[in-house]
Design a protein around this motif. Structure first.
Motif, PDB file in Angstrom:
ATOM      1  N   ALA A  10      -2.280   4.337  -1.926  1.00 56.79           N
ATOM      2  CA  ALA A  10      -2.677   3.814  -3.233  1.00 56.79           C
ATOM      3  C   ALA A  10      -3.264   4.907  -4.119  1.00 56.79           C
ATOM      4  O   ALA A  10      -3.000   4.951  -5.332  1.00 56.79           O
ATOM      5  CB  ALA A  10      -3.677   2.679  -3.064  1.00 56.79           C
ATOM      6  N   CYS A  11      -4.046   5.793  -3.539  1.00 59.71           N
ATOM      7  CA  CYS A  11      -4.606   6.906  -4.316  1.00 59.71           C
ATOM      8  C   CYS A  11      -3.499   7.817  -4.831  1.00 59.71           C
ATOM      9  O   CYS A  11      -3.547   8.302  -5.966  1.00 59.71           O
ATOM     10  CB  CYS A  11      -5.601   7.692  -3.471  1.00 59.71           C
ATOM     11  N   ARG A  46      -1.888  -4.785   2.374  1.00 61.41           N
ATOM     12  CA  ARG A  46      -1.175  -4.342   1.165  1.00 61.41           C
ATOM     13  C   ARG A  46      -1.536  -5.179  -0.055  1.00 61.41           C
ATOM     14  O   ARG A  46      -1.793  -4.642  -1.141  1.00 61.41           O
ATOM     15  CB  ARG A  46       0.331  -4.383   1.424  1.00 61.41           C
ATOM     16  N   ALA A  47      -1.565  -6.492   0.102  1.00 57.64           N
ATOM     17  CA  ALA A  47      -1.852  -7.356  -1.038  1.00 57.64           C
ATOM     18  C   ALA A  47      -3.240  -7.072  -1.615  1.00 57.64           C
ATOM     19  O   ALA A  47      -3.428  -7.088  -2.838  1.00 57.64           O
ATOM     20  CB  ALA A  47      -1.741  -8.827  -0.633  1.00 57.64           C
ATOM     21  N   THR A  48      -4.198  -6.806  -0.748  1.00 54.52           N
ATOM     22  CA  THR A  48      -5.551  -6.488  -1.216  1.00 54.52           C
ATOM     23  C   THR A  48      -5.561  -5.184  -1.993  1.00 54.52           C
ATOM     24  O   THR A  48      -6.178  -5.078  -3.059  1.00 54.52           O
ATOM     25  CB  THR A  48      -6.518  -6.400  -0.025  1.00 54.52           C
ATOM     26  N   VAL A  49      -4.864  -4.185  -1.469  1.00 54.61           N
ATOM     27  CA  VAL A  49      -4.805  -2.885  -2.141  1.00 54.61           C
ATOM     28  C   VAL A  49      -4.151  -3.016  -3.512  1.00 54.61           C
ATOM     29  O   VAL A  49      -4.634  -2.453  -4.509  1.00 54.61           O
ATOM     30  CB  VAL A  49      -4.049  -1.869  -1.263  1.00 54.61           C
ATOM     31  N   ALA A  77      -5.749  -2.368  -7.290  1.00 52.73           N
ATOM     32  CA  ALA A  77      -5.086  -1.536  -8.301  1.00 52.73           C
ATOM     33  C   ALA A  77      -4.997  -2.267  -9.634  1.00 52.73           C
ATOM     34  O   ALA A  77      -5.243  -1.683 -10.704  1.00 52.73           O
ATOM     35  CB  ALA A  77      -3.695  -1.134  -7.823  1.00 52.73           C
ATOM     36  N   ALA A  78      -4.667  -3.557  -9.597  1.00 49.82           N
ATOM     37  CA  ALA A  78      -4.608  -4.342 -10.835  1.00 49.82           C
ATOM     38  C   ALA A  78      -5.988  -4.444 -11.470  1.00 49.82           C
ATOM     39  O   ALA A  78      -6.127  -4.351 -12.703  1.00 49.82           O
ATOM     40  CB  ALA A  78      -4.042  -5.732 -10.544  1.00 49.82           C
ATOM     41  N   PRO A 103       0.779  -3.730 -12.514  1.00 45.56           N
ATOM     42  CA  PRO A 103       1.149  -4.154 -11.157  1.00 45.56           C
ATOM     43  C   PRO A 103       2.561  -3.767 -10.743  1.00 45.56           C
ATOM     44  O   PRO A 103       2.768  -3.299  -9.613  1.00 45.56           O
ATOM     45  CB  PRO A 103       0.975  -5.677 -11.207  1.00 45.56           C
ATOM     46  N   LEU A 104       3.546  -3.945 -11.627  1.00 44.38           N
ATOM     47  CA  LEU A 104       4.923  -3.630 -11.263  1.00 44.38           C
ATOM     48  C   LEU A 104       5.119  -2.133 -11.092  1.00 44.38           C
ATOM     49  O   LEU A 104       5.723  -1.680 -10.109  1.00 44.38           O
ATOM     50  CB  LEU A 104       5.884  -4.167 -12.317  1.00 44.38           C
ATOM     51  N   ALA A 105       4.604  -1.353 -12.030  1.00 46.24           N
ATOM     52  CA  ALA A 105       4.735   0.103 -11.932  1.00 46.24           C
ATOM     53  C   ALA A 105       4.019   0.618 -10.696  1.00 46.24           C
ATOM     54  O   ALA A 105       4.515   1.528 -10.010  1.00 46.24           O
ATOM     55  CB  ALA A 105       4.168   0.767 -13.195  1.00 46.24           C
ATOM     56  N   PHE A 106       2.870   0.028 -10.406  1.00 46.49           N
ATOM     57  CA  PHE A 106       2.100   0.483  -9.241  1.00 46.49           C
ATOM     58  C   PHE A 106       2.858   0.169  -7.950  1.00 46.49           C
ATOM     59  O   PHE A 106       2.977   1.032  -7.072  1.00 46.49           O
ATOM     60  CB  PHE A 106       0.717  -0.173  -9.218  1.00 46.49           C
ATOM     61  N   ALA A 107       3.369  -1.049  -7.814  1.00 47.21           N
ATOM     62  CA  ALA A 107       4.085  -1.428  -6.594  1.00 47.21           C
ATOM     63  C   ALA A 107       5.324  -0.557  -6.390  1.00 47.21           C
ATOM     64  O   ALA A 107       5.647  -0.165  -5.262  1.00 47.21           O
ATOM     65  CB  ALA A 107       4.471  -2.904  -6.654  1.00 47.21           C
TER      66      ALA A 107
END
Length: 217
Positions: free
Chosen positions: A100-101, A134-137, A141-142, A148-152
């Motif tokens: 995530a980082c 994963r969902a928590t991470v 991020a959101a 959210p889409l770009a991050f995923a």
């Protein structure tokens, strides 16, 4: 004088990194530091955790005993040991948080990496959320204002290679524990130094730089 480059190698699940981070922030403007965030994960899998600690319950027990030492060393008390002790999920590795980082770095550069690291550390050490999920991470991020889409997408497509490259960079520099600082590309400083120890370390590096410049003139 140009900013002093400080590479901050950290693992989101590391309590001592949580202790050191605000001290670096406090000195950043005072001493004109260019703090670059780097991921360095000590255990990247459940198997590595079991190998290191003997079992997942022992891992949680041992790490929370480290949290107690970290809590005593905090300048502002924030670590919530009891909240994490009460959770029924296994103590997470730093892998998903590290990914995530790197995702945040891909989307927002060093500032993005720093913001994600801070938010994940708060989620982990203060809020006792499961950052091995994963969902928590992605939720964190959101909350940190990443799309959210770009991050995923970047999490799956860009982050794994970026993380591997950063881990390799740390190994080349001799990193074996976190937190660790590499100052001016030459000085390796491990551990969560006190604010004054940090200040004096940076002042000494500056003095060394001036001395070296004087010798070449």
């Amino acid at each position: 004088m140009s900013p002093l480059k400080v590479e901050f190698f950290h693992d989101v699940v590391c309590g001592w990194c949580f202790v050191l981070a605000p001290r670096l922030k406090q000195l950043q403007d005072e001493l004109n530091l260019d703090v670059q965030h780097r991921s360095f994960i000590l255990q990247t899998s459940r198997e590595a955790m079991v190998e290191r600690f003997g079992s997942m319950p022992k891992a949680k027990e041992t790490i929370l005993s480290h949290w107690l030492s970290c809590s005593r060393a905090e300048d502002v008390k924030r670590i919530n040991i009891e909240a994490m002790r009460q959770q029924d999920f296994e103590y997470p590795t730093g892998l998903l948080a590290g990914l995530a980082c790197q995702t945040a770095k891909a989307l927002g550069g060093n500032e993005g990496h720093e913001r994600m690291f801070d938010r994940l550390q708060e989620a982990h050490l203060v809020q006792a959320r499961n950052i091995g999920d994963r969902a928590t991470v992605l939720a964190v991020a959101a909350e940190a204002d990443f799309d959210p889409l770009a991050f995923a997408t970047a999490f799956d497509q860009q982050a794994p290679q970026m993380l591997e490259e950063e881990l390799a960079q740390g190994r080349r520099l001799g990193i074996s524990s976190v937190p660790s600082l590499v100052i001016d590309g030459r000085y390796l400083v491990p551990g969560a130094l006190s604010l004054e120890q940090l200040r004096q370390t940076f002042i000494q590096v500056r003095a060394n730089q001036k001395q070296a410049q004087g010798a070449t003139q």
